[in-house]
Design an enzyme around this catalytic site. Structure first.
Site, PDB file in Angstrom:
ATOM      1  N   HIS A  52       5.706  88.157   5.480  1.00  0.00           N
ATOM      2  CA  HIS A  52       6.206  88.492   5.068  1.00  0.00           C
ATOM      3  C   HIS A  52       7.927  87.907   3.864  1.00  0.00           C
ATOM      4  CE1 HIS A  52       9.415  86.561   7.579  1.00  0.00           C
ATOM      5  NE2 HIS A  52      10.656  87.314   7.191  1.00  0.00           N
ATOM      6  N   HIS A  54      10.586  86.804   2.618  1.00  0.00           N
ATOM      7  CA  HIS A  54      12.046  86.749   3.226  1.00  0.00           C
ATOM      8  C   HIS A  54      11.835  84.894   2.335  1.00  0.00           C
ATOM      9  CE1 HIS A  54      13.596  89.636   5.660  1.00  0.00           C
ATOM     10  NE2 HIS A  54      14.146  89.849   4.889  1.00  0.00           N
ATOM     11  N   ASP A  56      13.085  82.166   3.143  1.00  0.00           N
ATOM     12  CA  ASP A  56      13.182  81.232   3.770  1.00  0.00           C
ATOM     13  C   ASP A  56      11.642  80.706   4.739  1.00  0.00           C
ATOM     14  OD1 ASP A  56      13.046  83.387   5.299  1.00  0.00           O
ATOM     15  OD2 ASP A  56      13.747  82.353   6.935  1.00  0.00           O
ATOM     16  N   HIS A  57      10.510  82.336   4.172  1.00  0.00           N
ATOM     17  CA  HIS A  57       8.961  82.091   4.738  1.00  0.00           C
ATOM     18  C   HIS A  57       8.077  82.037   3.209  1.00  0.00           C
ATOM     19  CE1 HIS A  57       9.708  84.207   8.030  1.00  0.00           C
ATOM     20  NE2 HIS A  57      10.857  83.732   8.221  1.00  0.00           N
ATOM     21  N   HIS A 108      11.734  93.977  10.149  1.00  0.00           N
ATOM     22  CA  HIS A 108      12.028  93.146   9.992  1.00  0.00           C
ATOM     23  C   HIS A 108      11.972  93.543   8.571  1.00  0.00           C
ATOM     24  CE1 HIS A 108      13.701  89.060   9.351  1.00  0.00           C
ATOM     25  NE2 HIS A 108      12.946  89.450   9.041  1.00  0.00           N
ATOM     26  N   ASP A 130       8.866  86.865  11.374  1.00  0.00           N
ATOM     27  CA  ASP A 130      10.163  87.265  12.456  1.00  0.00           C
ATOM     28  C   ASP A 130      10.657  88.558  12.587  1.00  0.00           C
ATOM     29  OD1 ASP A 130      10.697  84.936  11.352  1.00  0.00           O
ATOM     30  OD2 ASP A 130      12.383  85.890   9.244  1.00  0.00           O
ATOM     31  N   HIS A 168      11.502  81.533  14.053  1.00  0.00           N
ATOM     32  CA  HIS A 168      12.331  80.184  14.267  1.00  0.00           C
ATOM     33  C   HIS A 168      13.035  80.281  15.784  1.00  0.00           C
ATOM     34  CE1 HIS A 168      14.160  81.286  10.346  1.00  0.00           C
ATOM     35  NE2 HIS A 168      13.556  82.649  10.599  1.00  0.00           N
TER      36      HIS A 168
END
Ligand SMILES: [Zn+2]
Ligand SMILES: [Zn+2]
Length: 257
Positions: A52, A54, A56-57, A108, A130, A168
């Protein structure tokens, strides 16, 4: 083949898989740690999978593509750093001799996908970003409780032995919440002890498995009488409908300390 979660930022894992020569990484939020890892093992980066949008990915994708020429495969319906191969439900990706099916798991984010390999050296393998965490699930940034519950139900239907690679290390905080919902769940108590030991040694609690999550994760247990009762005690407007129970749990968890 070796599967390993590379820690990144404060609690992310960048999942890696390699066969001694070529490697796959999932959701690289940064590139330096991945490049060092590739270098130490003398591996060629073959493919980057993204679940996805975001940061942080995806933050490391451009630098990794630039440095290694790796193929990038990600969700069809999310804003993504181009160029990449966009995939959606029903399609598959062949990497390192494994075939990953693409599963749509909105909730999410709106276009979140998961990658599932039914045949991976005897034990199925799931990269779920996530969406599903050990003992919990992702927050609903772009989807409804009904969508997320539907996505989780799809993942829960995978074989019990499936290795669940979440992005995570949220397990201990999720289990604290899970114990508030199901204080008498003995599987949950035993698993919490196991995870506390892992974390005290600085080991990951992951991967989990679908079979285990179905026994301990309240978000996969919305039909259990105790879970329904806990949700109703917390929010009396909750009905016995799974979506209503799920929505109450998700809102409750957002503010749980
Ligand atoms: Zn996310
Ligand atoms: Zn994340």
């Amino acid at each position: 083949m070796e599967l390993f979660p590379l820690p990144a930022f404060s609690d992310n894992y960048i999942w890696t898989l390699h066969n001694g020569q070529r490697a796959l990484v999932v959701d690289p939020g940064e590139s330096d740690g991945v490049l060092a890892w590739l270098d130490q093992r003398d591996l060629q980066l073959d493919t980057i999978l993204i679940t996805h949008h975001h940061a942080d990915h995806t933050g490391g994708v451009a630098a990794l593509r630039e440095a290694t020429g790796a193929r990038v495969v990600g969700p069809a319906f999310e804003p993504m750093p181009e160029p990449l191969q966009r995939v959606s439900a029903g399609e598959h990706v062949d990497v390192l001799g494994l075939r990953f099916e693409v599963i749509e798991v909105p909730g999410h984010t709106a276009g979140h996908i998961a990658f599932y390999a039914a045949e991976a050296e005897g034990t199925p393998l799931l990269f779920c970003g996530d969406t599903l965490f050990s003992g919990g699930c992702g927050r609903l940034f772009e989807g409804t409780p009904a969508q997320m519950l539907d996505s989780l139900t799809r993942l829960a239907a995978l074989p019990a032995a499936t290795r669940v690679c979440c992005t995570h290390e949220y397990t201990l905080s999720n289990l604290k919440f899970a114990q508030a919902i199901e204080p008498d769940n003995s599987d949950l108590a035993a698993y919490t002890q196991h995870c506390q030991r892992q974390r005290s040694l600085n080991f990951p609690t992951l991967p989990s498995s679908i079979g285990l999550e179905k026994r301990i994760n309240p978000f996969l247990r919305t039909a259990e009488a105790t879970v329904v009762q806990s949700a109703r005690n917390h929010e009396p407007a909750t009905t016995t409908d799974a979506v209503s129970v799920f929505a109450t749990l998700r809102t409750w968890k957002n503010n749980f300390k």
